[in-house]
Design an enzyme around this catalytic site. Sequence first.
Site, short mmCIF file in Angstrom:
data_model
loop_
_atom_site.label_atom_id
_atom_site.label_comp_id
_atom_site.label_asym_id
_atom_site.label_seq_id
_atom_site.Cartn_x
_atom_site.Cartn_y
_atom_site.Cartn_z
N GLU A 1 10.32 1.45 10.15
CA GLU A 1 11.36 2.44 9.78
C GLU A 1 10.71 3.81 9.94
OE1 GLU A 1 14.50 1.88 9.09
OE2 GLU A 1 14.25 -0.28 9.27
N CYS B 1 14.08 10.83 5.86
CA CYS B 1 14.15 10.40 7.26
C CYS B 1 15.52 10.64 7.87
CB CYS B 1 13.78 8.93 7.36
SG CYS B 1 14.81 7.87 6.33
N THR C 1 2.39 7.18 13.39
CA THR C 1 1.66 6.13 12.66
C THR C 1 2.24 4.76 13.01
OG1 THR C 1 1.63 7.72 10.83
CG2 THR C 1 0.70 5.57 10.39
N GLY C 2 3.56 4.70 13.18
CA GLY C 2 4.21 3.45 13.58
C GLY C 2 3.66 2.93 14.90
N LYS D 1 0.87 -1.18 0.00
CA LYS D 1 0.00 0.00 0.00
C LYS D 1 0.90 1.24 0.00
CE LYS D 1 -1.60 2.97 2.69
NZ LYS D 1 -1.59 4.14 1.80
N GLY E 1 7.39 5.20 7.77
CA GLY E 1 6.59 6.42 7.86
C GLY E 1 6.82 7.10 9.19
N GLU F 1 10.78 16.23 14.31
CA GLU F 1 11.11 16.06 12.89
C GLU F 1 10.25 17.04 12.09
OE1 GLU F 1 9.73 12.50 10.85
OE2 GLU F 1 11.73 12.29 9.99
P1 NAD Z 1 2.84 8.55 7.32
O1 NAD Z 1 3.08 7.80 8.59
O2 NAD Z 1 1.85 9.65 7.32
O3 NAD Z 1 2.37 7.55 6.17
C1 NAD Z 1 3.12 6.41 5.80
C2 NAD Z 1 2.19 5.38 5.23
O4 NAD Z 1 1.30 4.93 6.26
C3 NAD Z 1 1.30 5.89 4.09
O5 NAD Z 1 1.17 4.87 3.12
C4 NAD Z 1 -0.02 6.14 4.81
O6 NAD Z 1 -1.13 6.08 3.93
C5 NAD Z 1 -0.03 5.01 5.81
N1 NAD Z 1 -0.90 5.23 6.97
C6 NAD Z 1 -1.28 6.41 7.52
N2 NAD Z 1 -2.08 6.20 8.58
C7 NAD Z 1 -2.19 4.86 8.73
C8 NAD Z 1 -2.87 4.01 9.64
N3 NAD Z 1 -3.59 4.51 10.65
N4 NAD Z 1 -2.75 2.68 9.49
C9 NAD Z 1 -1.99 2.15 8.51
N5 NAD Z 1 -1.34 2.91 7.60
C10 NAD Z 1 -1.43 4.24 7.71
O7 NAD Z 1 4.29 9.03 6.85
P2 NAD Z 1 4.62 9.94 5.57
O8 NAD Z 1 4.19 11.33 5.89
O9 NAD Z 1 4.13 9.28 4.33
O10 NAD Z 1 6.22 9.84 5.54
C11 NAD Z 1 7.03 10.69 6.26
C12 NAD Z 1 7.56 9.99 7.50
O11 NAD Z 1 8.21 8.79 7.15
C13 NAD Z 1 8.61 10.80 8.23
O12 NAD Z 1 8.39 10.71 9.61
C14 NAD Z 1 9.92 10.11 7.87
O13 NAD Z 1 10.97 10.28 8.77
C15 NAD Z 1 9.48 8.70 7.79
N6 NAD Z 1 10.42 7.92 6.99
C16 NAD Z 1 11.25 7.01 7.60
C17 NAD Z 1 12.18 6.31 6.85
C18 NAD Z 1 13.13 5.32 7.47
O14 NAD Z 1 13.74 4.54 6.74
N7 NAD Z 1 13.30 5.30 8.78
C19 NAD Z 1 12.26 6.54 5.48
C20 NAD Z 1 11.42 7.49 4.91
C21 NAD Z 1 10.48 8.17 5.66
#
Ligand code: NAD
Length: 488
Positions: free
Chosen positions: A257, A291, A239-240, A181, A235, A391
């Site tokens: 991650e 990230c 959300t994690g 997804k 993400g 962040e």
């Molecule tokens: P996000 O958490 O908003 O979304 C990530 C994914 O999760 C998307 O596909 C989103 O649709 C999905 N999502 C959102 N809510 C959800 C839920 N309740 N249940 C299941 N899935 C859900 O993150 P973003 O804004 O897309 O990305 C930015 C973030 O990602 C930043 O915090 C960044 O640091 C992090 N990131 C981390 C790494 C790493 O390798 N550590 C790499 C890239 C980005």
Amino acid sequence: MPTLTDQKPLYYYNYVGGEWTESSSKEYLESINPATGEFIGYSQKSTVEDIEMAIDSVYDTFQTSDWGYNPKRRYEALLGLAQKMEENMQHLARVLTMEQGKTIRESRLELAGCVDTLKYFAGAARTVFGRSIQLEPNNYGVIAKEPLGVVGIISPWNWPALLMIRELAPALAAGNGVIVKPASLTPAISVEIFKLIAEVPQFTKGIVSIVTGPGRSIGAAMGTSKKIEMISFTGDTSTGKTIMEMATSNIKKLALELGGKSPNVVFADANLEKAIPLIGRSIFISAGQICMAGSRLLVHESIKDEVIVKLKDYAENLIVGNGLLESSDMGPVISQSQLDLIEEYCQIGRREGKVITGGYRLTGEDYDKGYFYAPTIIDELLTNSRVVQEEIFGPVLAVQSFSTDAEALALANATDFGLSAGVWTTDLNRAMKMSKGIKAGTVWINTYNKNFPEAEFGGYKQSGLGRTRGIDGLMEYCETKHIHFEID
Ligand code: NAD
């Protein structure tokens, strides 16, 4: 040759059971170019029913096919995809830049990373082995590595191609069925890559699916599904945490991650000629939406003024513009809400620190059509400032200074994150001490942003759980089984 925008309207479909399918919702996500406001295409705004059907389909295929037992097939499939991506690099780079906003040079870099990752894990697919052990005179153990079953990959919008492939390649190499997804802001590039998967005959039909749609509904349905054995999530940290709660449904395995607030620690003996452009790049690449962004600068007080002047010069010489132009060094941020968030942090920075450069939205002519923010440096911040702790995910560098090595280490570790760090010194002993003391998954010495599919990456503290890349990254996608023989 027609460009992406000549082919309006462009529709992207889900790929389920080896077929292109429409969502039952008949609603769509719209991809918009954040540099120009131009429309890119429609993707499926899928429903919980759609994702459940897709999960069932991958689950059935995994149960009935030889995918999990056929490493050579998996090797050929991943290599086939690598080759297809190489052949279509120009088109993919264009889609990525138009949908995400990053510069075309960065898109090529991201896609080259995908190809490299696929090739590495293609080879690794043939090396998934356990070990054997004599336990007692008549007892012999085989410690086998097996695929988990169905893995769900939920990916973000900032590096949408590489962060999907970074997980997809090892998950498939280990023999799992996979459902992806992608983020709702960048579905098109992910589906473009799936179009290439569909052209590689070695992929077992139905073993890998993509379903686009909102995280809160279909991402959550993946998190709670009992047919999914593992979620690999990249993400935001918040959300994690939500996904961790959902994973209790069937004690799902998790790879998380998450976010970062990574420091570059610059000592008085650093080679500044090398350090300045790499520190500048570490925060302004992807307009800070990465990230591992080097979003904090910790600099020895004796060289602070010199470093600030040089970084200011670096920032002010960056060409900010439409990513499709080869001349652009930095593109827009992804959306209006991201722009607003960055502005909010800069307002705090103005109150609590001193803005050295930037701190405003870029306006006028073409800038007005997109979400452009000036590369920003904010000095004189205290450790408890939100600009230092949180962040931002934008082109904003927070600066603090230190006087001793112990203070530098304490500042480096003074946030809830622990993704990566850079240490700049010519003293080997100091470099060693800092690399041992910093609580981060990656510590770069006299460099930054160097990533390889064969070297593990991941977070300490609230930056994540588990490791991606490398052999550990592959093993995350395996179960371990002890098969025990007792001989009469
Ligand atoms: P996000 O958490 O908003 O979304 C990530 C994914 O999760 C998307 O596909 C989103 O649709 C999905 N999502 C959102 N809510 C959800 C839920 N309740 N249940 C299941 N899935 C859900 O993150 P973003 O804004 O897309 O990305 C930015 C973030 O990602 C930043 O915090 C960044 O640091 C992090 N990131 C981390 C790494 C790493 O390798 N550590 C790499 C890239 C980005």
